[in-house]
Design an enzyme around this catalytic site. Sequence first.
Site, PDB file in Angstrom:
ATOM      1  CE1 TYR A 133      -7.907  -2.729 -14.315  1.00 58.06           C
ATOM      2  CE2 TYR A 133      -6.377  -4.347 -15.196  1.00 58.06           C
ATOM      3  CZ  TYR A 133      -6.669  -3.051 -14.835  1.00 58.06           C
ATOM      4  OH  TYR A 133      -5.711  -2.067 -14.989  1.00 58.06           O
ATOM      5  CG  HIS A 165      -4.650  -0.729  -9.343  1.00 56.18           C
ATOM      6  ND1 HIS A 165      -5.659  -1.618  -9.649  1.00 56.18           N
ATOM      7  CD2 HIS A 165      -4.612   0.145 -10.373  1.00 56.18           C
ATOM      8  CE1 HIS A 165      -6.186  -1.289 -10.810  1.00 56.18           C
ATOM      9  NE2 HIS A 165      -5.574  -0.217 -11.268  1.00 56.18           N
TER      10      HIS A 165
END
Length: 330
Positions: free
Chosen positions: A60, A143
């Site tokens: 992010y 992830h």
Amino acid sequence: MSRHPLVTRPLRTGHQLTELGLGAAQFGNLFTETTDQEAAGAVAAALDEGIRYFDTAPHYGLGLSEHRLGQALAGAAGVLVSSKVGRLLVPSPETADQLDDDGFAVPATRKRVWDFSRDGILRSVEQSLARLGTDRLDIAYLHDPDDHWEQAASTGIAALVELRDQGVVGAIGAGMNQAAMLAEFVRRTDVDVVMVAGRLTLLDQSALDDLLPVAHERGVGVVAAAVYNSGLLSTATVDSTAYYDYGRAPKAVVDRALRVAEICDRHGVSLPAAAIQYPLRHPAVVSVVTGMRTAEHVRSTAKRYRQEIPDALWDELDSTGSAPDPARNH
């Protein structure tokens, strides 16, 4: 102390997650710029609303989300923070004059490199701890290991187990936009929790088929993310031009959303409130995480989480085939 205590649900590790969690992708300038002040204000509002679970990732904003979240949470007591591994951030001076090409409005001073090796996991966690300004992670997720099953399910999980044994990480798991591979992680590896995005919603219940039953059976917690399916369920009135799973919503999906919204309206409940509370009806689900960019987003989301929803709404959604009730499907 917050003015609004939230209900918590436990992981098998003993960690208590608030039923509503703040997803910090927007703190990394997802699609558009967020200021430091907006991120800090969102965290302050979240703490005031009783939210104690915060989720971020190196992905992010190339580390910006972790940095901002760490700064905003400095000195906060009783909070749980999760981050992710698998995309290692490495310096990229050759692209520093460009913008990131992966959805975040940040300079491309680093690049993401897929790495689920032991060394990659250890380096990733070390870097995340530095950005967050802490010495341990409450939860670490692999992830998006969709294309990296072999390495993620072997060296990746083994490295996280090692870190958990050392106390550097509290609980371990995987986070994905699909349910099938997460179910395999639950079956084959020693995960404590998984995060499933967009697959336990009013429009997509694929996690109910496989993931939720095996997670419930094995005592693995499930965090539900992307409960608005990229936006289609985020407003009381369905917008036919809204996104669904990162693309323009097909007409058939819009029509289904309209039917669900009509049922919600009949029971005096807003569509987004039902979207947030729907996954929490399954006993394996420990938290619903939604992206919140500003204090205003936090306040409105907390209000949706707290809206009273009559059982009759869930009954009608279930009986009409609009959305099976997770409380009855486990």
